[in-house]
Design a protein around this motif. Structure first.
Motif, PDB file in Angstrom:
ATOM      1  N   ILE A  63       0.863  -1.171   0.000  1.00 49.31           N
ATOM      2  CA  ILE A  63       0.000   0.000   0.000  1.00 49.31           C
ATOM      3  C   ILE A  63       0.901   1.223   0.000  1.00 49.31           C
ATOM      4  O   ILE A  63       1.727   1.392   0.894  1.00 49.31           O
ATOM      5  CB  ILE A  63      -0.935   0.014   1.220  1.00 49.31           C
ATOM      6  CG1 ILE A  63      -1.834  -1.222   1.182  1.00 49.31           C
ATOM      7  CG2 ILE A  63      -1.758   1.309   1.252  1.00 49.31           C
ATOM      8  CD1 ILE A  63      -2.616  -1.476   2.448  1.00 49.31           C
ATOM      9  N   MET A  64       0.736   2.040  -1.028  1.00 50.80           N
ATOM     10  CA  MET A  64       1.478   3.288  -1.140  1.00 50.80           C
ATOM     11  C   MET A  64       0.497   4.422  -0.835  1.00 50.80           C
ATOM     12  O   MET A  64      -0.530   4.538  -1.491  1.00 50.80           O
ATOM     13  CB  MET A  64       2.066   3.444  -2.543  1.00 50.80           C
ATOM     14  CG  MET A  64       3.017   2.315  -2.888  1.00 50.80           C
ATOM     15  SD  MET A  64       3.809   2.441  -4.519  1.00 50.80           S
ATOM     16  CE  MET A  64       2.426   2.560  -5.609  1.00 50.80           C
ATOM     17  N   GLN A  65       0.833   5.198   0.162  1.00 51.30           N
ATOM     18  CA  GLN A  65      -0.039   6.289   0.582  1.00 51.30           C
ATOM     19  C   GLN A  65       0.634   7.614   0.248  1.00 51.30           C
ATOM     20  O   GLN A  65       1.808   7.811   0.537  1.00 51.30           O
ATOM     21  CB  GLN A  65      -0.298   6.185   2.092  1.00 51.30           C
ATOM     22  CG  GLN A  65      -1.267   7.202   2.629  1.00 51.30           C
ATOM     23  CD  GLN A  65      -1.560   6.977   4.100  1.00 51.30           C
ATOM     24  OE1 GLN A  65      -1.658   5.839   4.561  1.00 51.30           O
ATOM     25  NE2 GLN A  65      -1.684   8.049   4.848  1.00 51.30           N
ATOM     26  N   HIS A  66      -0.113   8.514  -0.361  1.00 57.13           N
ATOM     27  CA  HIS A  66       0.436   9.807  -0.743  1.00 57.13           C
ATOM     28  C   HIS A  66      -0.462  10.929  -0.228  1.00 57.13           C
ATOM     29  O   HIS A  66      -1.592  10.697   0.188  1.00 57.13           O
ATOM     30  CB  HIS A  66       0.617   9.903  -2.267  1.00 57.13           C
ATOM     31  CG  HIS A  66      -0.658   9.739  -3.045  1.00 57.13           C
ATOM     32  ND1 HIS A  66      -1.560  10.755  -3.244  1.00 57.13           N
ATOM     33  CD2 HIS A  66      -1.188   8.653  -3.653  1.00 57.13           C
ATOM     34  CE1 HIS A  66      -2.576  10.322  -3.949  1.00 57.13           C
ATOM     35  NE2 HIS A  66      -2.377   9.037  -4.207  1.00 57.13           N
ATOM     36  N   LEU A  67       0.075  12.143  -0.264  1.00 57.45           N
ATOM     37  CA  LEU A  67      -0.702  13.309   0.130  1.00 57.45           C
ATOM     38  C   LEU A  67      -1.807  13.556  -0.893  1.00 57.45           C
ATOM     39  O   LEU A  67      -1.622  13.297  -2.084  1.00 57.45           O
ATOM     40  CB  LEU A  67       0.193  14.545   0.221  1.00 57.45           C
ATOM     41  CG  LEU A  67       1.248  14.529   1.326  1.00 57.45           C
ATOM     42  CD1 LEU A  67       2.142  15.756   1.208  1.00 57.45           C
ATOM     43  CD2 LEU A  67       0.602  14.461   2.696  1.00 57.45           C
ATOM     44  N   PRO A  68      -2.943  14.068  -0.457  1.00 56.59           N
ATOM     45  CA  PRO A  68      -4.023  14.363  -1.411  1.00 56.59           C
ATOM     46  C   PRO A  68      -3.608  15.469  -2.379  1.00 56.59           C
ATOM     47  O   PRO A  68      -2.896  16.392  -2.009  1.00 56.59           O
ATOM     48  CB  PRO A  68      -5.184  14.804  -0.522  1.00 56.59           C
ATOM     49  CG  PRO A  68      -4.616  15.102   0.810  1.00 56.59           C
ATOM     50  CD  PRO A  68      -3.314  14.393   0.922  1.00 56.59           C
ATOM     51  N   VAL A  69      -4.069  15.343  -3.618  1.00 53.24           N
ATOM     52  CA  VAL A  69      -3.808  16.391  -4.607  1.00 53.24           C
ATOM     53  C   VAL A  69      -5.085  17.149  -4.966  1.00 53.24           C
ATOM     54  O   VAL A  69      -5.035  18.106  -5.716  1.00 53.24           O
ATOM     55  CB  VAL A  69      -3.147  15.834  -5.887  1.00 53.24           C
ATOM     56  CG1 VAL A  69      -1.746  15.353  -5.591  1.00 53.24           C
ATOM     57  CG2 VAL A  69      -3.979  14.735  -6.499  1.00 53.24           C
ATOM     58  N   GLY A  70      -6.195  16.714  -4.442  1.00 53.62           N
ATOM     59  CA  GLY A  70      -7.472  17.371  -4.721  1.00 53.62           C
ATOM     60  C   GLY A  70      -8.508  16.976  -3.689  1.00 53.62           C
ATOM     61  O   GLY A  70      -8.186  16.394  -2.656  1.00 53.62           O
ATOM     62  N   ASP A  71      -9.751  17.279  -3.994  1.00 51.80           N
ATOM     63  CA  ASP A  71     -10.852  16.976  -3.085  1.00 51.80           C
ATOM     64  C   ASP A  71     -11.600  15.700  -3.467  1.00 51.80           C
ATOM     65  O   ASP A  71     -12.615  15.374  -2.863  1.00 51.80           O
ATOM     66  CB  ASP A  71     -11.853  18.145  -3.058  1.00 51.80           C
ATOM     67  CG  ASP A  71     -11.257  19.385  -2.432  1.00 51.80           C
ATOM     68  OD1 ASP A  71     -10.346  19.238  -1.583  1.00 51.80           O
ATOM     69  OD2 ASP A  71     -11.701  20.492  -2.786  1.00 51.80           O
ATOM     70  N   GLN A  72     -11.101  14.990  -4.479  1.00 47.92           N
ATOM     71  CA  GLN A  72     -11.776  13.796  -4.967  1.00 47.92           C
ATOM     72  C   GLN A  72     -11.157  12.532  -4.369  1.00 47.92           C
ATOM     73  O   GLN A  72     -10.069  12.568  -3.807  1.00 47.92           O
ATOM     74  CB  GLN A  72     -11.677  13.735  -6.500  1.00 47.92           C
ATOM     75  CG  GLN A  72     -12.218  14.942  -7.212  1.00 47.92           C
ATOM     76  CD  GLN A  72     -13.708  15.144  -7.005  1.00 47.92           C
ATOM     77  OE1 GLN A  72     -14.395  14.325  -6.401  1.00 47.92           O
ATOM     78  NE2 GLN A  72     -14.231  16.249  -7.493  1.00 47.92           N
ATOM     79  N   LEU A  73     -11.860  11.443  -4.547  1.00 44.21           N
ATOM     80  CA  LEU A  73     -11.354  10.134  -4.162  1.00 44.21           C
ATOM     81  C   LEU A  73     -10.099   9.835  -4.974  1.00 44.21           C
ATOM     82  O   LEU A  73     -10.103   9.986  -6.200  1.00 44.21           O
ATOM     83  CB  LEU A  73     -12.422   9.072  -4.431  1.00 44.21           C
ATOM     84  CG  LEU A  73     -12.048   7.624  -4.180  1.00 44.21           C
ATOM     85  CD1 LEU A  73     -11.777   7.401  -2.690  1.00 44.21           C
ATOM     86  CD2 LEU A  73     -13.161   6.710  -4.649  1.00 44.21           C
ATOM     87  N   GLU A  74      -9.024   9.432  -4.294  1.00 47.83           N
ATOM     88  CA  GLU A  74      -7.760   9.129  -4.970  1.00 47.83           C
ATOM     89  C   GLU A  74      -7.333   7.713  -4.611  1.00 47.83           C
ATOM     90  O   GLU A  74      -6.848   7.460  -3.513  1.00 47.83           O
ATOM     91  CB  GLU A  74      -6.688  10.133  -4.544  1.00 47.83           C
ATOM     92  CG  GLU A  74      -7.003  11.563  -4.925  1.00 47.83           C
ATOM     93  CD  GLU A  74      -6.008  12.557  -4.360  1.00 47.83           C
ATOM     94  OE1 GLU A  74      -4.817  12.220  -4.232  1.00 47.83           O
ATOM     95  OE2 GLU A  74      -6.442  13.675  -4.038  1.00 47.83           O
ATOM     96  N   ILE A  75      -7.541   6.801  -5.549  1.00 48.62           N
ATOM     97  CA  ILE A  75      -7.117   5.413  -5.348  1.00 48.62           C
ATOM     98  C   ILE A  75      -6.927   4.748  -6.707  1.00 48.62           C
ATOM     99  O   ILE A  75      -7.696   4.975  -7.636  1.00 48.62           O
ATOM    100  CB  ILE A  75      -8.120   4.605  -4.481  1.00 48.62           C
ATOM    101  CG1 ILE A  75      -7.578   3.191  -4.202  1.00 48.62           C
ATOM    102  CG2 ILE A  75      -9.506   4.602  -5.104  1.00 48.62           C
ATOM    103  CD1 ILE A  75      -8.361   2.409  -3.149  1.00 48.62           C
ATOM    104  N   ALA A  76      -5.879   3.977  -6.802  1.00 49.32           N
ATOM    105  CA  ALA A  76      -5.601   3.159  -7.982  1.00 49.32           C
ATOM    106  C   ALA A  76      -5.103   1.814  -7.474  1.00 49.32           C
ATOM    107  O   ALA A  76      -4.560   1.723  -6.367  1.00 49.32           O
ATOM    108  CB  ALA A  76      -4.554   3.821  -8.869  1.00 49.32           C
ATOM    109  N   ALA A  77      -5.276   0.791  -8.284  1.00 51.37           N
ATOM    110  CA  ALA A  77      -4.793  -0.547  -7.908  1.00 51.37           C
ATOM    111  C   ALA A  77      -4.441  -1.310  -9.168  1.00 51.37           C
ATOM    112  O   ALA A  77      -5.041  -1.102 -10.225  1.00 51.37           O
ATOM    113  CB  ALA A  77      -5.856  -1.291  -7.105  1.00 51.37           C
TER     114      ALA A  77
END
Length: 149
Positions: free
Chosen positions: A75-89
């Motif tokens: 699991i790679m966790q990053h800082l948010p870049v916007g107000d939307q859901l941010e997830i990829a797999a």
């Protein structure tokens, strides 16, 4: 709008450790629900050979490996870049010649929120369930993650 968790995890060692514990507790619950308690362990190094810890950059924030299933996840966790859901797999497979690596790996890259963690949890449950084939996992990723964009 999403509900962020540990939004400042890169700014504070305490916050970073809290995020690590969050993932660990979530994964313990996942393995309990799939009958995999005790079957998974960390597999990626957390420190250099001299014991110095790697930079705490969220890559990965948590990982696991099951020798029994010969599969892993990170699991790679990053800082948010916007107000939307941010997830990829996505899934990775390793050739048999690389015997020190698992055959299959699930990679989840996200900005942690209540919404992304729910999807990550679903992915981890499916991935840790014995007998889940790769094609079924790929379909699950397309349906649950790619359709949430």
């Amino acid at each position: 709008m999403v509900h962020r968790l540990f939004e400042n995890f890169l700014d504070s060692i305490e916050c970073y450790r809290a995020a690590e514990r969050y993932w660990e507790e979530l994964f313990v619950d996942v393995t309990r629900s799939t009958g995999q308690t005790g079957e998974w362990r960390r597999w990626l190094s957390q420190a250099y050979a001299d014991g110095t810890r790697f930079e705490l950059d969220g890559n990965p924030i948590f990982d696991g490996y099951s020798p029994k299933l010969n599969r892993a996840f990170r699991i790679m966790q990053h800082l948010p870049v916007g107000d939307q859901l941010e997830i990829a797999a996505w899934l990775k497979t390793y050739e048999e010649e690389y015997s020190d690596l698992p055959r299959e790996e699930l990679v989840i890259n996200l900005s942690l929120s209540q919404e992304s963690v729910q999807l990550a949890r679903e992915l981890l449950i499916k991935w840790t369930t014995p007998g889940t084939p790769l094609d079924e996992m790929r379909s699950f990723i397309r349906e649950r993650i790619e359709s949430s964009d």
